[in-house]
Design an enzyme around this catalytic site. Structure first.
Site, PDB file in Angstrom:
ATOM      1  N   ASP A   1      -3.284   5.738   6.465  1.00 35.07           N
ATOM      2  CA  ASP A   1      -3.881   7.374   7.104  1.00 35.07           C
ATOM      3  C   ASP A   1      -4.539   6.922   8.101  1.00 35.07           C
ATOM      4  O   ASP A   1      -4.202   6.674   9.447  1.00 35.07           O
ATOM      5  CB  ASP A   1      -4.495   8.094   6.019  1.00 35.07           C
ATOM      6  CG  ASP A   1      -4.714   9.420   6.322  1.00 35.07           C
ATOM      7  OD1 ASP A   1      -4.401   9.942   7.631  1.00 35.07           O
ATOM      8  OD2 ASP A   1      -5.546  10.207   5.844  1.00 35.07           O
TER       9      ASP A   1
ATOM     10  N   PHE B   1      -0.696  16.094   4.599  1.00 40.93           N
ATOM     11  CA  PHE B   1      -1.174  15.668   3.236  1.00 40.93           C
ATOM     12  C   PHE B   1      -0.030  15.620   2.255  1.00 40.93           C
ATOM     13  O   PHE B   1       0.569  16.846   2.027  1.00 40.93           O
ATOM     14  CB  PHE B   1      -2.190  16.491   2.513  1.00 40.93           C
ATOM     15  CG  PHE B   1      -2.748  15.676   1.442  1.00 40.93           C
ATOM     16  CD1 PHE B   1      -3.817  14.708   1.433  1.00 40.93           C
ATOM     17  CD2 PHE B   1      -2.456  15.968   0.030  1.00 40.93           C
ATOM     18  CE1 PHE B   1      -4.268  14.045   0.014  1.00 40.93           C
ATOM     19  CE2 PHE B   1      -2.916  15.514  -1.307  1.00 40.93           C
ATOM     20  CZ  PHE B   1      -3.887  14.578  -1.192  1.00 40.93           C
TER      21      PHE B   1
ATOM     22  N   ARG C   1       1.214  12.160  -9.025  1.00 46.77           N
ATOM     23  CA  ARG C   1       1.709  10.752  -8.862  1.00 46.77           C
ATOM     24  C   ARG C   1       3.044  10.330  -9.476  1.00 46.77           C
ATOM     25  O   ARG C   1       3.845   9.504  -9.181  1.00 46.77           O
ATOM     26  CB  ARG C   1       0.767   9.678  -9.350  1.00 46.77           C
ATOM     27  CG  ARG C   1      -0.639   9.632  -8.846  1.00 46.77           C
ATOM     28  CD  ARG C   1      -1.450   8.386  -9.181  1.00 46.77           C
ATOM     29  NE  ARG C   1      -2.817   8.372  -8.958  1.00 46.77           N
ATOM     30  CZ  ARG C   1      -3.547   8.017  -7.879  1.00 46.77           C
ATOM     31  NH1 ARG C   1      -2.719   7.806  -6.831  1.00 46.77           N
ATOM     32  NH2 ARG C   1      -4.558   8.166  -7.688  1.00 46.77           N
TER      33      ARG C   1
ATOM     34  N   GLU D   1       0.967  -1.219   0.017  1.00 44.37           N
ATOM     35  CA  GLU D   1      -0.009   0.144   0.006  1.00 44.37           C
ATOM     36  C   GLU D   1       0.984   1.245  -0.194  1.00 44.37           C
ATOM     37  O   GLU D   1       2.159   1.320   0.526  1.00 44.37           O
ATOM     38  CB  GLU D   1      -1.021   0.000   1.309  1.00 44.37           C
ATOM     39  CG  GLU D   1      -1.810   1.235   1.458  1.00 44.37           C
ATOM     40  CD  GLU D   1      -2.948   1.535   0.429  1.00 44.37           C
ATOM     41  OE1 GLU D   1      -2.473   1.680  -0.856  1.00 44.37           O
ATOM     42  OE2 GLU D   1      -3.877   1.731   0.768  1.00 44.37           O
ATOM     43  N   ASP D   2       0.297   2.080  -0.434  1.00 45.81           N
ATOM     44  CA  ASP D   2       1.169   3.558  -0.585  1.00 45.81           C
ATOM     45  C   ASP D   2       1.086   4.243   0.843  1.00 45.81           C
ATOM     46  O   ASP D   2       2.183   4.754   1.182  1.00 45.81           O
ATOM     47  CB  ASP D   2       0.583   4.560  -1.734  1.00 45.81           C
ATOM     48  CG  ASP D   2      -1.051   4.947  -1.414  1.00 45.81           C
ATOM     49  OD1 ASP D   2      -1.464   4.190  -0.501  1.00 45.81           O
ATOM     50  OD2 ASP D   2      -1.577   5.821  -2.068  1.00 45.81           O
TER      51      ASP D   2
HETATM   52  P1  IMP Z   1      -7.238   5.554   5.063  1.00 43.91           P
HETATM   53  O1  IMP Z   1      -8.047   4.573   4.808  1.00 43.91           O
HETATM   54  O2  IMP Z   1      -7.702   6.861   5.806  1.00 43.91           O
HETATM   55  O3  IMP Z   1      -5.991   4.775   5.655  1.00 43.91           O
HETATM   56  O4  IMP Z   1      -6.474   6.229   3.586  1.00 43.91           O
HETATM   57  C1  IMP Z   1      -5.691   5.441   2.910  1.00 43.91           C
HETATM   58  C2  IMP Z   1      -5.906   5.850   1.635  1.00 43.91           C
HETATM   59  O5  IMP Z   1      -6.004   7.459   1.311  1.00 43.91           O
HETATM   60  C3  IMP Z   1      -4.696   5.729   0.739  1.00 43.91           C
HETATM   61  O6  IMP Z   1      -4.627   4.362   0.158  1.00 43.91           O
HETATM   62  C4  IMP Z   1      -4.376   6.836  -0.180  1.00 43.91           C
HETATM   63  O7  IMP Z   1      -4.798   6.657  -1.666  1.00 43.91           O
HETATM   64  C5  IMP Z   1      -5.168   7.945   0.535  1.00 43.91           C
HETATM   65  N1  IMP Z   1      -4.237   8.841   1.382  1.00 43.91           N
HETATM   66  C6  IMP Z   1      -4.258   8.971   2.815  1.00 43.91           C
HETATM   67  N2  IMP Z   1      -3.538  10.152   2.831  1.00 43.91           N
HETATM   68  C7  IMP Z   1      -3.048  10.702   1.868  1.00 43.91           C
HETATM   69  C8  IMP Z   1      -2.101  11.616   1.364  1.00 43.91           C
HETATM   70  O8  IMP Z   1      -1.258  12.486   2.397  1.00 43.91           O
HETATM   71  N3  IMP Z   1      -1.914  12.029   0.188  1.00 43.91           N
HETATM   72  C9  IMP Z   1      -2.453  11.226  -0.846  1.00 43.91           C
HETATM   73  N4  IMP Z   1      -3.345  10.117  -0.605  1.00 43.91           N
HETATM   74  C10 IMP Z   1      -3.606   9.905   0.550  1.00 43.91           C
HETATM   75 MG    MG Z   2      -4.118   4.195  -1.997  1.00 44.11          MG
END
Ligand code: IMP
Ligand code: MG
Length: 177
Positions: free
Chosen positions: A106, A155, A168, A102-103
């Protein structure tokens, strides 16, 4: 390294590409050692993980397979709260060693939902490798097994991560100013 403008926002450099490459190589070394003699299946979460997954996967010297799934929970710069699956997983995971790529973690919502789904498919093991974590933003109990960088709750874009579709392609990581 200079600031960049994307849509209406300004981003400033956070982690340069050379440092990213160093950490990716270190994670690949760990995975090569931990999975020696096994044939893990990597599952990359699109779109954000495609660059990290490609860089990591090219540094593996073990037999490994890779597949991708598409999930999304983000719109603009804040979580939309919904985890949507739009491309299914065709592989049989029964008895396989799974490594999710995963990237960023968050809130952890995306990963916790996906992990629940993966564990129902009787894999031999499941681990998570993630490019970025934001420990201060975590709301769901998920822990990555391999993390390239921990960052503040801000962010970021670049190295696969986007702001409304753009950014990206940036080789370095940038943070919202
Ligand atoms: P989560 O479900 O809140 O953990 O969010 C995860 C997804 O939100 C990641 O796979 C990203 O695609 C996107 N995301 C979360 N934080 C960022 C950020 O700082 N920049 C860009 N995309 C983000
Ligand atoms: Mg993602």
């Amino acid at each position: 390294m200079a600031d960049i403008r994307i849509h209406d926002k300004t981003f400033t450099p956070l982690i340069p590409a050379v440092k990213i490459a160093e950490r990716v190589a270190a994670l690949a070394d760990q995975i090569n050692a931990d999975y020696k003699g096994t044939k893990p299946l990597f599952i990359g979460i699109l779109n954000g993980s495609f660059i990290f997954a490609a860089d990591l996967f090219r540094q593996l010297d073990i037999d490994a397979e890779i597949s991708f799934i598409k999930l999304a929970s983000y719109q603009g710069t804040s979580s939309s709260g919904n985890v949507i699956t739009s491309i299914g997983l065709e592989e049989n995971l029964n008895g396989r060693h799974i490594i999710i790529v995963e990237d960023i973690i968050d809130s952890g919502r995306t990963m916790s939902t996906f992990l629940r789904d993966i564990r129902q498919r009787q894999p031999a093991s499941v681990k998570v490798v993630v490019f970025l974590t934001k420990p201060a933003a975590l709301q769901y109990p998920v822990a990555a097994d391999y993390t390239a960088f921990e960052i503040e709750d801000k962010f970021v874009i670049g190295y696969g991560l986007d702001y409304d579709g753009l950014g990206r392609n940036l080789p370095d990581l940038y943070v919202l100013k």
